[in-house]
Design an enzyme around this catalytic site. Structure first.
Site, PDB file in Angstrom:
ATOM      1  N   GLU A 245      -5.310 -12.440   6.611  1.00  0.00           N
ATOM      2  CA  GLU A 245      -4.435 -12.484   7.563  1.00  0.00           C
ATOM      3  C   GLU A 245      -4.086 -11.281   8.240  1.00  0.00           C
ATOM      4  O   GLU A 245      -4.235 -10.266   7.674  1.00  0.00           O
ATOM      5  CB  GLU A 245      -2.911 -13.043   7.134  1.00  0.00           C
TER       6      GLU A 245
ATOM      7  N   LYS B 176      -1.827  -8.305   9.257  1.00  0.00           N
ATOM      8  CA  LYS B 176      -0.852  -7.634   8.732  1.00  0.00           C
ATOM      9  C   LYS B 176       0.100  -7.119   9.943  1.00  0.00           C
ATOM     10  O   LYS B 176      -0.306  -6.131  10.668  1.00  0.00           O
ATOM     11  CB  LYS B 176      -0.970  -6.681   7.640  1.00  0.00           C
TER      12      LYS B 176
ATOM     13  N   ARG C 220      14.415  -9.725   5.195  1.00  0.00           N
ATOM     14  CA  ARG C 220      13.541  -9.476   3.650  1.00  0.00           C
ATOM     15  C   ARG C 220      14.657  -9.189   2.754  1.00  0.00           C
ATOM     16  O   ARG C 220      14.637  -9.467   1.437  1.00  0.00           O
ATOM     17  CB  ARG C 220      12.672  -8.350   3.774  1.00  0.00           C
TER      18      ARG C 220
ATOM     19  N   GLU D 227       6.415 -13.176   9.775  1.00  0.00           N
ATOM     20  CA  GLU D 227       6.979 -11.608  10.337  1.00  0.00           C
ATOM     21  C   GLU D 227       7.449 -11.729  11.837  1.00  0.00           C
ATOM     22  O   GLU D 227       6.775 -12.179  12.611  1.00  0.00           O
ATOM     23  CB  GLU D 227       5.740 -11.016  10.091  1.00  0.00           C
TER      24      GLU D 227
ATOM     25  N   PHE E  63       3.309 -17.421   8.102  1.00  0.00           N
ATOM     26  CA  PHE E  63       2.396 -17.201   7.099  1.00  0.00           C
ATOM     27  C   PHE E  63       2.512 -18.089   5.827  1.00  0.00           C
ATOM     28  O   PHE E  63       1.451 -18.229   5.168  1.00  0.00           O
ATOM     29  CB  PHE E  63       1.859 -15.818   6.712  1.00  0.00           C
TER      30      PHE E  63
ATOM     31  N   ARG F 190       5.458  -8.665  -7.655  1.00  0.00           N
ATOM     32  CA  ARG F 190       4.504  -7.776  -6.631  1.00  0.00           C
ATOM     33  C   ARG F 190       3.244  -7.840  -7.515  1.00  0.00           C
ATOM     34  O   ARG F 190       2.929  -6.943  -8.396  1.00  0.00           O
ATOM     35  CB  ARG F 190       5.032  -6.579  -6.631  1.00  0.00           C
TER      36      ARG F 190
END
Length: 588
Positions: free
Chosen positions: A274, A276, A296, A326, A366, A441
């Site tokens: 995708e 960014k 966020r 985003e 997304f 993460r």
């Protein structure tokens, strides 16, 4: 009976009548919480802090379970709650002055001497000239209910009403209570209790699995709710916790890849790429006509972007859904502007219409985490992507992120060049079978960028400037979180990249967070996050972290992130290894 607020039973014997048992309601006093704060402040040991909090939680009555965790953290509401106390230092000092009869100037001078407003408020309470005949000991419920009223007051005369509510609390407060009440109101608790310690304490207090506490919190971002479930329903209840529309989910995070080839290998030979975008990540919750947008950091930013909210009502076809995307600021030429422009939109509370014209926003979605009453986080990414495409009606401003599914390095690199040419940061690579892991993460999502990843670090200290900058901080000590000790440890010092206006703003912001002064150097409660760039990461015996940043430079204030969102020592170690691998490839 404890769940009904009863904390004691009184047995009454009457010679003329049979034995009677009379329930006596004993509300939990705020003094008990203040004494916990005091004990927490006196120790730096993470294990002891955890035990102290756990022991306190065990004795909290059921009707306070949902509010106590946030008070322990030094907050009143979760980050995602729109309510704010809206009380500054001057208003607080006026309230204390009204409650004690001590002149406001005297309190202000005391703050300059002690460097701690809480301590100065406690001193003022000790000098209190008189106490009301109707004075009542402070209870936790009274303090909380009053602070809720303070947060919800608005309109004409609101400051005067806030003043009276706060003065009434301080009028009945003991010195130790006043100290920590003042810190809570200003958001400067300084007890060293963060999310990790609270999570472990909940598990210890109620004999539940820490991983289930973590999971429930990641899914709801609500420690009050999680604490209540842990106590009343145990492991079984925690295991059943799921996504709730209206409560933000901790975002899944990504690591950086050295190259597209490396990313494809990590993904098993095929991946979804995708664009960014250089924007601000948001999570959108839709329930009928109600739209809530979280940053966020999980702050509610709905009111600052009304035009996006209206478009989302039309663009999301599902009645109930949670989607992620985003937000990107768009320039007059149609190209993306740096993400700081989006943050300017988030911060704006007044004259929003003017900002809509100046900084138009587009939203690139997304992922979808919930739709039609069903949580989707355990479904493969490729299925979530199909669902997302099926529920979004793009309109040019709200759209699904541009992507490419491929096994070819050449195709992905061509798409990468296209993204960079459009002014975007690079690409994201995602495993097609990856589930959504809130707060994690891992390597199931990877970033590919032409430069090393910037770091988000916490300001833990500073040094006063020299010459014309002697009245402001001239450089800042940067800290990264060490999960083994629960502390933020030094990784370097940054003094470049700041304008004079930046230094004035940071000095004002950080002064109230000072915990210790050593000559020209001061130390802060770790609250403020900034983004820094650097030439490279070096191994260093000088710092406890084991790493040092070479030539760090300030990029931006990240007030969309809290200290818990900042980069860790483990993250820096990963970037160091990535940096060395990239060096090796360049040499080869």
């Amino acid at each position: 009976m404890e769940g009904d607020g009863w904390r004691d039973i009184k047995v009454v014997r009457n010679p003329y009548f049979s034995l009677r048992i009379v329930p006596t309601v004993v509300p939990m006093r705020y003094l008990e919480l203040a004494q916990l704060y005091q004990r927490l402040e006196k120790t730096t040991l993470k294990t002891l802090k955890t035990r102290l909090v756990a022991d306190f939680l065990k004795k909290v009555p059921n009707d306070l379970l949902e509010i106590i965790p946030y008070l322990i953290l030094g907050d009143v509401f979760p980050e995602w709650d729109e309510r704010e106390l809206g009380v500054g230092e001057k208003l607080l000092i006026r309230a204390v002055s009204m409650a004690t009869g001590v002149d406001a100037k005297e309190i202000e001078n005391s703050v300059k001497e002690t460097g701690d407003l809480g301590e100065s408020v406690a001193l003022a309470i000790k000098k209190r000239k008189q106490r009301s005949f109707f004075s009542q000991p402070l209870t936790i419920k009274r303090v909380y209910d009053t602070l809720v009223k303070v947060a919800e007051i608005s309109g004409e005369g609101s400051q005067d009403k806030k003043l009276k509510y706060l003065a009434n609390l301080f009028m009945d407060a003991e010195p130790i209570e006043a100290k920590y009440l003042a810190r809570t109101i200003l958001g400067i608790m300084r007890t060293g209790v963060a999310e990790g310690i609270l999570r472990d304490a909940i598990a210890e207090a109620f004999h539940v699995k820490v991983e289930l506490v973590e999971r429930a919190y990641m899914l709801t971002s609500d420690f009050g709710f999680v604490t209540k479930v842990a106590k009343l329903e145990g492991n079984e209840g925690l295991a059943k916790v799921t996504i709730q529309v209206g409560k933000p989910i901790k975002p899944m995070l990504a690591q950086q890849a050295a190259s597209i080839k490396d990313a494809l290998l990590e993904m098993g030979g095929e991946a979804e790429f995708e664009i960014k975008y250089d924007g601000a990540r948001v999570q959108v919750h839709k329930d009928g006509d109600r739209i809530i947008v979280y940053s966020r950091r999980l702050e509610n930013v709905t009111r600052s972007i009304p035009e996006v909210v209206e478009r989302l009502k039309r663009a999301i076809k599902a009645e109930k859904a949670i989607v992620e995307g985003e937000l990107v600021a768009v320039g007059e030429d149609g190209r993306p502007l740096p993400f700081q422009y989006v943050l300017r939109r988030f911060r704006r509370k007044y004259n929003i219409e003017e900002m809509i014209e100046k900084i138009p926003l587009e939203l690139n979605l997304f992922d979808v985490l919930y739709v039609g009453g069903k949580a989707l986080i355990d479904e493969p990414f490729i299925e979530r992507r199909k669902t997302l495409e099926g529920i979004i009606e793009a309109d040019g401003w709200i759209k699904v992120a541009e992507n490419l599914i491929t096994k070819s390095v050449e195709e992905a690199e061509s798409f990468y060049r296209k993204a960079l040419g459009m002014g975007h940061e690079g690409l994201m690579a995602k495993r097609l079978d990856s589930v959504y892991e809130p707060g994690n993460r891992g390597k199931k999502w990877l970033k590919i960028k032409p430069t090393m990843e910037n770091l988000d670090l916490v300001i833990i200290g500073a040094e006063w400037g020299e010459g014309r900058r002697a009245h402001v901080f001239g450089s800042f000590i940067l800290g990264a979180y060490d999960p083994h000790t629960g502390e933020f440890v030094e990784v370097g010092k940054v003094g470049s990249g700041f304008t004079d206006e930046d230094l004035i703003e940071f000095t004002k912001m950080l002064k109230r967070l000072i915990t210790k002064e050593e000559g020209k150097r001061v130390w802060f409660e770790p609250k403020v996050v900034i983004e820094v760039t650097y030439q490279e990461i070096q191994k260093s015996p000088k710092y406890r972290s084991g790493f040092a940043l070479r030539f760090p430079r300030y990029v931006a204030l990240r007030d969309d992130k809290g200290p818990e969102d900042a980069d860790t020592i483990e993250r820096i170690a990963q970037l160091y290894e990535l940096q060395e691998r990239m060096k090796g490839k360049k040499i080869a």
